[in-house]
Motif scaffolding. Structure first.
Motif, PDB file in Angstrom:
ATOM      1  N   LEU A 140       0.808  -1.220   0.000  1.00  0.00           N
ATOM      2  CA  LEU A 140       0.000   0.000   0.000  1.00  0.00           C
ATOM      3  C   LEU A 140       0.840   1.269   0.000  1.00  0.00           C
ATOM      4  O   LEU A 140       0.297   2.367  -0.088  1.00  0.00           O
ATOM      5  CB  LEU A 140      -0.927  -0.001   1.219  1.00  0.00           C
ATOM      6  N   SER A 141       2.157   1.122   0.090  1.00  0.00           N
ATOM      7  CA  SER A 141       3.044   2.286   0.058  1.00  0.00           C
ATOM      8  C   SER A 141       3.439   2.597  -1.381  1.00  0.00           C
ATOM      9  O   SER A 141       3.034   1.910  -2.320  1.00  0.00           O
ATOM     10  CB  SER A 141       4.304   2.010   0.885  1.00  0.00           C
ATOM     11  N   SER A 142       4.257   3.617  -1.539  1.00  0.00           N
ATOM     12  CA  SER A 142       4.730   4.010  -2.872  1.00  0.00           C
ATOM     13  C   SER A 142       6.070   3.366  -3.225  1.00  0.00           C
ATOM     14  O   SER A 142       6.726   3.796  -4.177  1.00  0.00           O
ATOM     15  CB  SER A 142       4.855   5.542  -2.947  1.00  0.00           C
ATOM     16  N   LEU A 143       6.491   2.350  -2.468  1.00  0.00           N
ATOM     17  CA  LEU A 143       7.756   1.690  -2.742  1.00  0.00           C
ATOM     18  C   LEU A 143       7.756   1.076  -4.142  1.00  0.00           C
ATOM     19  O   LEU A 143       6.835   0.366  -4.520  1.00  0.00           O
ATOM     20  CB  LEU A 143       7.996   0.581  -1.711  1.00  0.00           C
ATOM     21  N   HIS A 144       8.805   1.347  -4.898  1.00  0.00           N
ATOM     22  CA  HIS A 144       8.928   0.782  -6.239  1.00  0.00           C
ATOM     23  C   HIS A 144       9.286  -0.697  -6.148  1.00  0.00           C
ATOM     24  O   HIS A 144       9.860  -1.160  -5.166  1.00  0.00           O
ATOM     25  CB  HIS A 144      10.005   1.514  -7.044  1.00  0.00           C
ATOM     26  N   ARG A 145       8.968  -1.426  -7.215  1.00  0.00           N
ATOM     27  CA  ARG A 145       9.395  -2.817  -7.289  1.00  0.00           C
ATOM     28  C   ARG A 145      10.826  -2.894  -7.795  1.00  0.00           C
ATOM     29  O   ARG A 145      11.227  -2.155  -8.692  1.00  0.00           O
ATOM     30  CB  ARG A 145       8.477  -3.605  -8.230  1.00  0.00           C
ATOM     31  N   LEU A 160      14.643   2.855   3.812  1.00  0.00           N
ATOM     32  CA  LEU A 160      13.626   2.941   2.761  1.00  0.00           C
ATOM     33  C   LEU A 160      12.438   2.044   3.089  1.00  0.00           C
ATOM     34  O   LEU A 160      11.276   2.461   2.951  1.00  0.00           O
ATOM     35  CB  LEU A 160      14.246   2.542   1.419  1.00  0.00           C
ATOM     36  N   VAL A 161      12.713   0.829   3.548  1.00  0.00           N
ATOM     37  CA  VAL A 161      11.634  -0.083   3.900  1.00  0.00           C
ATOM     38  C   VAL A 161      10.862   0.432   5.113  1.00  0.00           C
ATOM     39  O   VAL A 161       9.628   0.376   5.146  1.00  0.00           O
ATOM     40  CB  VAL A 161      12.187  -1.502   4.165  1.00  0.00           C
ATOM     41  N   SER A 162      11.573   0.969   6.106  1.00  0.00           N
ATOM     42  CA  SER A 162      10.904   1.491   7.303  1.00  0.00           C
ATOM     43  C   SER A 162       9.954   2.627   6.953  1.00  0.00           C
ATOM     44  O   SER A 162       8.825   2.696   7.455  1.00  0.00           O
ATOM     45  CB  SER A 162      11.946   1.972   8.310  1.00  0.00           C
ATOM     46  N   ARG A 163      10.398   3.531   6.106  1.00  0.00           N
ATOM     47  CA  ARG A 163       9.534   4.637   5.684  1.00  0.00           C
ATOM     48  C   ARG A 163       8.315   4.126   4.922  1.00  0.00           C
ATOM     49  O   ARG A 163       7.202   4.611   5.109  1.00  0.00           O
ATOM     50  CB  ARG A 163      10.333   5.607   4.825  1.00  0.00           C
ATOM     51  N   SER A 164       8.544   3.136   4.060  1.00  0.00           N
ATOM     52  CA  SER A 164       7.435   2.581   3.282  1.00  0.00           C
ATOM     53  C   SER A 164       6.446   1.850   4.179  1.00  0.00           C
ATOM     54  O   SER A 164       5.227   1.924   3.972  1.00  0.00           O
ATOM     55  CB  SER A 164       7.986   1.634   2.208  1.00  0.00           C
ATOM     56  N   LEU A 165       6.947   1.134   5.186  1.00  0.00           N
ATOM     57  CA  LEU A 165       6.063   0.467   6.146  1.00  0.00           C
ATOM     58  C   LEU A 165       5.172   1.478   6.845  1.00  0.00           C
ATOM     59  O   LEU A 165       3.954   1.275   6.974  1.00  0.00           O
ATOM     60  CB  LEU A 165       6.881  -0.310   7.173  1.00  0.00           C
TER      61      LEU A 165
END
Length: 263
Positions: A140-145, A160-165
């Protein structure tokens, strides 16, 4: 897209529960990274709880890993058997036992750490967010694949993962995150016996891209437990769920990782 998701989440979002102020309910004593564990009228730190568990479990470890409630019942039994004096004596000896020689020591320390997280907040129980729930938050985040090899080369990937979480977990009600997380773990982490047709419908509607679901789930499973912290899911005694703090690592530097919710 937001309007569509809001309509979907309305099917599973519970009514608003009583307000629970996390900051006021934090049980940690000043200067302590972890809370104590209340049992039998006394408060045990992680080492004391691990020592008590070791005294009663060292010769009888059971698999699969027991639930948190089962661990707490075992700790209550140990405290009743040892008493404060026995716990004090056992904890002094236990603190010096090397984990490389006694695997049970490491196991008991991790069990005690799990119990400490469970009692992080007064008037509530808590647990580490599951991999399925975290996978939903990433989706549900804006993290790219990324390809896994390319992602491992990224600088500050844990941040980056923490912010996306954080971005993803605040996009939906916590109850919905839990429900979708259970279905993601069931789909990608193994079979589940309690799938419901209406829940699966919501899951596929809310998270329609299989390749993104797989990417987010596999990404979390591939990251080492020392590298990626996950926040607490808090269940107040008054009802409902909310997101708590991200706890520090356990005594061995590891963080709890579970495929599914572990209460």
């Amino acid at each position: 897209m937001t309007t569509t998701l809001d309509a979907l989440y309305a099917h599973v979002t519970p009514p608003a529960g009583p307000v629970f102020c996390l900051a006021e309910m934090d049980r940690r004593q000043e200067g302590r990274d972890l809370p104590t564990i209340p049992v039998g009228g006394i408060e045990l730190d992680v080492n004391e709880a691990a020592a008590a568990l070791f005294e009663i479990m060292a010769d009888g470890f059971t698999y699969p890993v027991p639930s948190t409630d089962t661990l707490y019942a075992t700790l209550r039994t140990a405290v009743a058997a040892l008493g404060p004096a026995g716990i004090a004596e056992a904890s002094g000896i236990f603190a010096g036992l090397p984990e490389d020689e006694f695997p049970e020591v490491a196991t008991c320390r991790r069990f005690a750490y799990r119990l400490a997280l469970s009692f992080w907040y007064a008037g509530a129980r808590s647990r580490t967010m599951s991999i399925g729930e975290a996978g939903v938050a990433l989706y549900l985040s804006s993290l790219h694949r990324y390809r896994q090899a390319a992602f491992r080369e990224l600088p500050e990937r844990a941040l980056l993962v923490s912010r996306s979480l954080h971005e993803g977990m605040t996009a939906v009600p916590t109850e919905t995150l839990i429900r979708l997380g259970a279905l993601m773990s069931a789909e990608l982490g193994g079979p589940a016996a309690d799938r419901q047709r209406d829940a699966e419908w919501l899951y596929k509607q809310a998270l329609p891209d299989y390749h993104r679901r797989r990417f987010c789930f596999d990404l979390l499973r591939a990251i080492g437990p020392k590298a990626q912290p996950l926040p607490l899911i808090v269940r107040p005694d008054t009802g409902g769920h909310t997101i708590g703090l991200t706890p520090p690592a356990g005594p061995d530097g590891m963080r709890l990782r579970s495929m599914r919710a572990e209460w």
